[in-house]
Design a protein around this motif. Sequence first.
Motif, mmCIF file in Angstrom:
data_model
loop_
_atom_site.group_PDB
_atom_site.id
_atom_site.type_symbol
_atom_site.label_atom_id
_atom_site.label_comp_id
_atom_site.label_asym_id
_atom_site.label_seq_id
_atom_site.Cartn_x
_atom_site.Cartn_y
_atom_site.Cartn_z
ATOM 1 N N MET A 150 0.841 -1.201 0.000
ATOM 2 C CA MET A 150 0.000 0.000 0.000
ATOM 3 C C MET A 150 0.873 1.246 0.000
ATOM 4 O O MET A 150 1.667 1.454 0.924
ATOM 5 C CB MET A 150 -0.927 0.000 1.206
ATOM 6 C CG MET A 150 -1.975 -1.091 1.171
ATOM 7 S SD MET A 150 -3.025 -1.044 2.637
ATOM 8 C CE MET A 150 -4.023 -2.524 2.371
ATOM 9 N N LEU A 151 0.718 2.082 -1.020
ATOM 10 C CA LEU A 151 1.476 3.325 -1.101
ATOM 11 C C LEU A 151 0.797 4.472 -0.376
ATOM 12 O O LEU A 151 1.438 5.457 -0.024
ATOM 13 C CB LEU A 151 1.714 3.697 -2.568
ATOM 14 C CG LEU A 151 2.516 2.672 -3.373
ATOM 15 C CD1 LEU A 151 2.737 3.169 -4.794
ATOM 16 C CD2 LEU A 151 3.844 2.356 -2.710
ATOM 17 N N THR A 152 -0.515 4.371 -0.200
ATOM 18 C CA THR A 152 -1.236 5.262 0.712
ATOM 19 C C THR A 152 -2.215 4.416 1.507
ATOM 20 O O THR A 152 -2.726 3.406 1.025
ATOM 21 C CB THR A 152 -2.024 6.382 -0.022
ATOM 22 O OG1 THR A 152 -3.141 5.807 -0.711
ATOM 23 C CG2 THR A 152 -1.130 7.127 -1.001
ATOM 24 N N ASP A 153 -2.449 4.835 2.735
ATOM 25 C CA ASP A 153 -3.466 4.200 3.570
ATOM 26 C C ASP A 153 -4.109 5.305 4.392
ATOM 27 O O ASP A 153 -3.876 6.492 4.142
ATOM 28 C CB ASP A 153 -2.853 3.107 4.434
ATOM 29 C CG ASP A 153 -3.866 2.037 4.826
ATOM 30 O OD1 ASP A 153 -5.071 2.245 4.596
ATOM 31 O OD2 ASP A 153 -3.464 1.001 5.369
ATOM 32 N N VAL A 154 -4.917 4.950 5.378
ATOM 33 C CA VAL A 154 -5.664 5.968 6.120
ATOM 34 C C VAL A 154 -5.700 5.612 7.594
ATOM 35 O O VAL A 154 -5.797 4.439 7.968
ATOM 36 C CB VAL A 154 -7.099 6.104 5.550
ATOM 37 C CG1 VAL A 154 -7.854 4.797 5.634
ATOM 38 C CG2 VAL A 154 -7.861 7.213 6.238
ATOM 39 N N LYS A 155 -5.583 6.644 8.442
ATOM 40 C CA LYS A 155 -5.759 6.478 9.871
ATOM 41 C C LYS A 155 -7.250 6.453 10.196
ATOM 42 O O LYS A 155 -8.089 6.807 9.369
ATOM 43 C CB LYS A 155 -5.070 7.624 10.625
ATOM 44 C CG LYS A 155 -3.568 7.701 10.420
ATOM 45 C CD LYS A 155 -2.977 8.880 11.184
ATOM 46 C CE LYS A 155 -1.484 8.992 10.948
ATOM 47 N NZ LYS A 155 -0.884 10.147 11.664
ATOM 48 N N ASP A 156 -7.587 6.077 11.413
ATOM 49 C CA ASP A 156 -8.989 5.977 11.810
ATOM 50 C C ASP A 156 -9.715 7.318 11.739
ATOM 51 O O ASP A 156 -10.928 7.360 11.571
ATOM 52 C CB ASP A 156 -9.099 5.407 13.232
ATOM 53 C CG ASP A 156 -8.680 3.946 13.296
ATOM 54 O OD1 ASP A 156 -8.738 3.281 12.242
ATOM 55 O OD2 ASP A 156 -8.296 3.485 14.380
ATOM 56 N N ASN A 157 -9.009 8.422 11.862
ATOM 57 C CA ASN A 157 -9.639 9.745 11.793
ATOM 58 C C ASN A 157 -9.626 10.308 10.377
ATOM 59 O O ASN A 157 -9.705 11.517 10.180
ATOM 60 C CB ASN A 157 -8.959 10.724 12.761
ATOM 61 C CG ASN A 157 -7.445 10.757 12.568
ATOM 62 O OD1 ASN A 157 -6.905 10.068 11.716
ATOM 63 N ND2 ASN A 157 -6.776 11.561 13.390
ATOM 64 N N HIS A 158 -9.512 9.440 9.380
ATOM 65 C CA HIS A 158 -9.610 9.781 7.961
ATOM 66 C C HIS A 158 -8.412 10.569 7.424
ATOM 67 O O HIS A 158 -8.470 11.096 6.320
ATOM 68 C CB HIS A 158 -10.896 10.560 7.654
ATOM 69 C CG HIS A 158 -12.147 9.844 8.056
ATOM 70 N ND1 HIS A 158 -12.546 8.670 7.464
ATOM 71 C CD2 HIS A 158 -13.073 10.130 9.010
ATOM 72 C CE1 HIS A 158 -13.675 8.259 8.029
ATOM 73 N NE2 HIS A 158 -14.012 9.113 8.965
ATOM 74 N N ILE A 159 -7.328 10.613 8.157
ATOM 75 C CA ILE A 159 -6.122 11.287 7.685
ATOM 76 C C ILE A 159 -5.327 10.326 6.802
ATOM 77 O O ILE A 159 -5.081 9.185 7.191
ATOM 78 C CB ILE A 159 -5.260 11.763 8.874
ATOM 79 C CG1 ILE A 159 -6.014 12.821 9.686
ATOM 80 C CG2 ILE A 159 -3.918 12.312 8.392
ATOM 81 C CD1 ILE A 159 -5.311 13.238 10.949
ATOM 82 N N PRO A 160 -4.923 10.762 5.593
ATOM 83 C CA PRO A 160 -4.169 9.873 4.706
ATOM 84 C C PRO A 160 -2.743 9.651 5.200
ATOM 85 O O PRO A 160 -2.132 10.531 5.802
ATOM 86 C CB PRO A 160 -4.176 10.616 3.368
ATOM 87 C CG PRO A 160 -4.315 12.056 3.740
ATOM 88 C CD PRO A 160 -5.158 12.088 4.980
ATOM 89 N N ILE A 161 -2.224 8.475 4.931
ATOM 90 C CA ILE A 161 -0.856 8.114 5.281
ATOM 91 C C ILE A 161 -0.078 7.887 3.991
ATOM 92 O O ILE A 161 -0.473 7.055 3.157
ATOM 93 C CB ILE A 161 -0.819 6.826 6.124
ATOM 94 C CG1 ILE A 161 -1.714 6.953 7.360
ATOM 95 C CG2 ILE A 161 0.613 6.485 6.516
ATOM 96 C CD1 ILE A 161 -1.914 5.634 8.084
ATOM 97 N N ALA A 162 1.015 8.608 3.816
ATOM 98 C CA ALA A 162 1.880 8.424 2.642
ATOM 99 C C ALA A 162 2.939 7.384 2.971
ATOM 100 O O ALA A 162 3.605 7.470 4.007
ATOM 101 C CB ALA A 162 2.525 9.742 2.254
#
Length: 238
Positions: A150-162
């Motif tokens: 996964m090149l991007t994912d998401v935290k539980d508070n909808h913040i994207p993770i690079a």
Amino acid sequence: MSPNPVHQTFTAMHNGGIILGAFDGEKMIGFLYSFAGFDGQTAYLCSHMLGILPGYQSGGLGMRMKLKQFEFAKELGYPIITWTFDPLESLNAYLNIHKLGAAGAAYHVNHYGEMGDRLNKGLPTDRIQIEWITSEQKPLPATQLKSERMLTDVKDNHIPIAQMSRFTEDAGSWFVAIPGNFQALKSKNITLAHEWRKVTRKAFLQLFQNGYAARDVLRDPSRNISYYVFTKKSSGGY
């Protein structure tokens, strides 16, 4: 969105374009407008607008209209149908790539410039370019999500993770996460919407520039997230 002049759509229809209408009795409930394109080597069909009245948007009408467009385009001899869509709109991504089997072929940064309509206002108009091949295509084998790809994912508070440091130019699949409902997220937090645009733009550009294509979209309803599936283009296309 400004309407197209009738004389322009009439001319397009009589010069290789395809215009479809959907009706409930005598009431028009949807339309699909496309016109002929040419890049100097290949003629293709540009699918420009698809609109369906709100009360009819959840019954599969959009897919039926696209399939009818595909049928007419193939009869007219077009090898490709192409159009653009916002890569953060998960419903459009799922229809275009998963259901129709088209491929995301290129990425355009702020493609249309600033737009003031409800769907686009306040954000750069980045777009994925779709190519839908009218000859027979081999379906993509079923793909399982792999967290390490996964090149991007998401935290539980909808913040994207690079997670771009993971990228290597190999033949494996890569995944890019997007919100399940981008318009709802945007209406609540425009700053967060901009962050999603910035993070996913980097991932999309890296993949397209290294010879990958978007070939599927997977859903995770429990987290309200969708994932693009990118695979390396073959020498013969997708």
